[in-house]
Scaffold this active site. Structure first.
Site, PDB file in Angstrom:
ATOM      1  N   SER A 224       0.834  -1.193   0.000  1.00 24.51           N
ATOM      2  CA  SER A 224       0.000   0.000   0.000  1.00 24.51           C
ATOM      3  C   SER A 224       0.880   1.258   0.000  1.00 24.51           C
ATOM      4  CB  SER A 224      -0.952  -0.055   1.198  1.00 24.51           C
ATOM      5  OG  SER A 224      -1.975   0.889   1.087  1.00 24.51           O
ATOM      6  N   ASP A 447      -8.697  -4.125  -6.631  1.00 28.06           N
ATOM      7  CA  ASP A 447      -8.308  -3.459  -5.388  1.00 28.06           C
ATOM      8  C   ASP A 447      -8.871  -2.040  -5.376  1.00 28.06           C
ATOM      9  OD1 ASP A 447      -7.036  -2.402  -3.158  1.00 28.06           O
ATOM     10  OD2 ASP A 447      -5.017  -2.895  -3.830  1.00 28.06           O
ATOM     11  N   HIS A 476      -6.792  -6.239  -0.689  1.00 33.37           N
ATOM     12  CA  HIS A 476      -5.714  -5.250  -0.633  1.00 33.37           C
ATOM     13  C   HIS A 476      -4.530  -5.830   0.122  1.00 33.37           C
ATOM     14  CE1 HIS A 476      -3.880  -1.325  -0.663  1.00 33.37           C
ATOM     15  NE2 HIS A 476      -3.869  -1.244   0.657  1.00 33.37           N
TER      16      HIS A 476
END
Length: 532
Positions: A224, A447, A476
């Protein structure tokens, strides 16, 4: 590198390599670039004194902890220092199989990876744990690493609270006032240090950590937001990269950082929210929430309306409901328990929903701390619109087609409109062909937190990088998860450096079973990115 070099006595040659300026990388802030060299040289000489972890970390005895001192301001490397907490477990393999340290960051901004060494006990990570020391750390501002706070945690987690998808003018004024107060709280609590919570400094801290671990080159997995400052690191220090994995990639285009990335995220969550509702509808015999996604939505809105009138347990209002079901947009391993809670509530049993959505007082400090760091980094990193009219126009238009997350995301980021610290110009992420060794990008096609176009953009900016896509899936953070195909590429890359030619695709992991699960059984503590 061979294990003997990694763990042997550092010669003057190795020490000078550790402290060398970034070859090929361009840090536009020359004073900070010099300060990074000074800090890395100092860290390489002193290393990290690992020992028993403090009780506050709540880690098992098998994990060691230590601290790393880095400059608050890299333009003044001999000035104020802050201490970052670091965790480690040694590689379990034979000496000739070991490849040094593997550092992990789970995202955020504002997330800690102090827990990361624990993954070595999981089957998916066993081979990696045999080859690498698994290293986690709390970035600046997070946890015990010079912690940042902008608001009393009790006020930050107060409940119940509203979450209108079509906010009134008076509600908007209320949220503007809250955003201004939060920004002022950050400035009041952090003082002059506030401007130094940035992605650039996170990348510099990572290079000092590399040096302190006595690694000539860095092996790093970022998820991320960890992919973004990992990409910044690759831009500044390409010759210091050994292997690098970008799991669920943030779009690094400077024009996207961070205002437009958040708008794109809100749009993407609408599709992922529909994925969840469609799955619930396919299992109507279990949940009785409707046989279409639209009927499931009607029941969700019915619950939202009831909670606005009478909060469940006195603590779960519309905002707490929204926050709990947003997790279903991040991870499909929440789907069964969230569907079960909604079904039970409509049958007259609010207990599962209260258990899953009510704020936990013991987590208030961590949640506020994580949000404070998230806000500071994103607000400092780039220019944001400073006029409310722009925010109101953009989010009002987006909410008409993507109501699920748009306004809540806007309120989370609105302090950046009134931010008191200087804004930076985002790094133009990218390297020239041949500067970096092959890097690996992992991305799920649906995602929502980091929409798939970001992975394509990152690959375009890092020549020689390879993209592995989990098709028709939206979890994710997919490395080390349930997809054996994805894990095969991850393990092969980290152990051998091998990658597919340019791109590879994996079939989606199996959908969740429609069974009710207790909240505590959801795998939240694995490789889970935080906010972004």
């Amino acid at each position: 590198m061979r294990a003997a070099v990694l763990y042997g006595t550092l010669s003057s040659v190795v020490l000078s390599t550790l402290a060398a300026a970034p070859a090929g990388g361009v840090d536009p802030l020359t004073a900070e670039a010099h300060g990074t060299v000074v800090a890395a040289r100092r860290a390489a000489a002193t290393g990290i004194a690992f020992g028993r972890c403090p009780k506050a970390e709540m880690l098992p005895d098998s994990i060691q902890c230590g601290t790393l001192r880095v400059p608050l301001d890299y333009a003044k490397p001999k000035g104020r220092q802050i201490a970052l907490t670091v965790s480690r477990v040694r590689a379990t393999g034979k000496k000739d199989e070991r490849q040094g340290a593997l550092v992990y960051n789970p995202g955020g901004p504002g997330a800690s990876s102090m827990y990361f060494p624990m993954v070595g006990a999981l089957p998916e990570w066993k081979r990696i744990a045999g080859a690498y020391d698994l290293v986690g750390y709390a970035p600046r501002g997070v946890g015990r690493s010079a912690p940042l706070s902008c608001q009393d945690p009790k006020d930050f987690t107060k409940a119940p609270t509203p979450s209108p998808t079509d906010p009134s003018p008076s509600y908007k004024l209320e949220r503007i006032a809250q955003a201004k107060a939060y920004a002022q709280g950050c400035a009041r609590n952090a003082g002059a240090a506030l401007r130094h919570y940035t992605s650039l400094n996170n990348a510099r801290d990572l290079d000092v950590l590399r040096a302190a671990l006595r690694q000539r080159r860095l092996t790093f997995v970022g998820a991320s937001y960890g992919t973004y400052f990992g990409a910044v690191y690759a831009t500044l220090f390409p010759s210091h990269v050994r292997r690098m994995v970008f799991d669920s990639a943030v779009d690094p285009d400077p024009r996207q950082i961070w205002y437009r990335n958040n708008l794109d995220q809100s749009l993407a969550f609408e599709s992922r929210w529909e994925d969840f509702r469609a799955w619930v509808a396919r299992h109507d015999r279990v949940y009785h929430l409707g046989s279409t996604a639209e009927q499931v939505l009607e029941n969700f809105e019915k619950v939202r309306a009831r909670l606005a009138e009478e909060p469940a347990g006195g603590k779960v209002g519309p905002a707490q409901l929204q926050s709990a079901y947003l997790k279903a947009g991040y991870y499909d391993d929440y789907w069964a328990m969230r569907a079960s809670a909604l079904s039970a509530y409509l049958k007259g049993d609010p207990k599962p929903l209260i258990a899953q959505a009510a704020p936990r007082p013991e987590a208030a400090w961590d949640e506020e701390n994580g949000n404070a760091v998230y806000t500071a980094v994103e607000c400092n990193d780039a220019p944001w619109p400073t006029d409310w009219a722009t925010w109101d126009r953009d989010n009002s238009a987006l909410a008409r087609i993507a109501p699920f997350e748009t306004w809540d995301n806007a309120w989370m980021n609105l302090p950046c409109a009134y931010w008191p610290a200087p804004r930076q110009r985002p790094v133009d992420v990218g390297t020239r062909r041949g500067q970096l060794p092959p890097t690996l990008i992992l991305a799920a096609e649906r995602d929502a937190a980091t929409p798939y176009p970001g992975a394509l953009e990152l690959q375009r900016r890092l020549p020689g990088s390879v993209l592995v896509t989990e098709k028709d899936a939206g979890t994710h953070g997919i490395g080390g998860g349930p997809n054996k195909c994805v894990n095969g590429y991850l393990v092969d890359y980290l152990l051998t450096g091998r990658t597919p030619v340019r791109r590879a695709a994996c079939a989606p992991h199996p959908e969740p079973n429609p069974v009710s699960l207790d909240e505590r059984s959801a795998p939240r503590a694995g490789l889970r990115p935080s906010a972004l």
